[in-house]
Design an enzyme around this catalytic site. Sequence first.
Site, PDB file in Angstrom:
ATOM      1  N   CYS A   1     -13.184-116.069 -40.764  1.00 54.16           N
ATOM      2  CA  CYS A   1     -12.426-117.332 -40.744  1.00 54.16           C
ATOM      3  C   CYS A   1     -13.163-118.400 -41.539  1.00 54.16           C
ATOM      4  CB  CYS A   1     -12.238-117.833 -39.312  1.00 54.16           C
ATOM      5  SG  CYS A   1     -11.281-116.726 -38.271  1.00 54.16           S
TER       6      CYS A   1
ATOM      7  N   CYS B   1     -15.717-116.825 -35.608  1.00 52.37           N
ATOM      8  CA  CYS B   1     -15.172-115.751 -36.456  1.00 52.37           C
ATOM      9  C   CYS B   1     -15.668-115.915 -37.888  1.00 52.37           C
ATOM     10  CB  CYS B   1     -13.653-115.781 -36.350  1.00 52.37           C
ATOM     11  SG  CYS B   1     -12.758-115.106 -37.736  1.00 52.37           S
TER      12      CYS B   1
END
Lengths: 108, 308
Positions: A35, A32
């Site tokens: 993230c 991700c």
Amino acid sequence: MAKPKDVTDAEFEQEVLKADLPVLVDFWAPWCGPCRMVAPIVEELAQEYDGKVKFVKVNTDDNVDTAVRYGIRSIPTLLVFKGGEPVAQVIGFRPKSELKKVLEKALS
Amino acid sequence: MALEYDIVIVGGGPAGLAAGLYAARARRRTALLEKGVIGGQISLTETIENYPGIESIGGFDLAQAMLRQAESYGLETHYVAATGLEQADGKWVVRTDEEEFVAKAVIITAGADYNRLGVPGEERLTGRGVSYCATCDAAFFKDEEVAVVGGGDAAMDEGLFTSRYASKVYVVHRRDQLRASRILQERAFANPKMHFIWNTVVTEILGEEAVEGARLRNVVTGEESVLPVKAVFIFIGHHPNTDWLRGLVPMDNGGHIVVNEWMETGLPGLFAAGDVRRNAARQVVSSAGDGATAAIAADRYISEHFRE
């Protein structure tokens, strides 16, 4: 040195729910992109709030049970726990200034 | 205390990063302001395979490479949100949620943000099944049925990505054909998990704690139905991030900044590049090209208007 600790499903109760301090949990996964942008901000906050807030990370790929229990359907998601209960939630990337406001509110 | 720079660039997508690279290499003291994630829209893009010279790269990784390259020449990055812009003493002042920045020239590369459907349930269920980023959230819907709304490149790209996890991907599109590029259409039609629902719009997203379905309406027949899906991924276009500049800079009806071929807005020392400008091709490579053009023009503007 306060660095966010990786917490597993098995450790979650001890490390988060039974913690003495409020805990910020960073739900993330290696694939991700956003993230990876949140991680350094959470590390900075961990330094600034050392002794006041505990910071941990949960890898949602490896710790599905915890992610499911708290209804995580989007990452990054940050949850703040106080006394074993989630009291604040931030879904998606937010700038540091905004995360500080969320923490301050959760602490007050 | 205001921070002083030669050039301030507002927005850290491909246009801003390319402008930053060129401005820093022109030895201008340059700041890049980013309110969210470096890379902007591309940071949420799984794979980019149309940037010349790079066969295939993750969007986030490409953005990080652009940032490292620009910073290696002296670009300074500040994670702040610009909130206003005004002229003062022949320079520009950029107000942000933190410090003020003063610059001889400003390049607006604030990009575009995704459109929302604006239907009941959408906001309440965002992060609980409603998503604008399949690469972030698709993995949470393994073996579930999901919907993708839209018919452009982003919808196909993200639908294809989602099909790696989901058991079935319904593509809900308001028209009877796709707007996406041919190659993406071919891949989408060839994917056995992708199912197309034409001439149809989403009118409501259903569910209490999490998405349980989407209410649909066929725009031709008027027929209503409920699609039982666990997630709704929405890719229905973008709008330029120019609300904070209204009244200051000439814009078209869609809020895109009007510029000439040198990315000049007509206001001295103010440039705009990438998805914020009118008639942008909205590609990584064209945005990067815009950014380079704007930085060259800004460098020239400073040479002509300030004693060095």
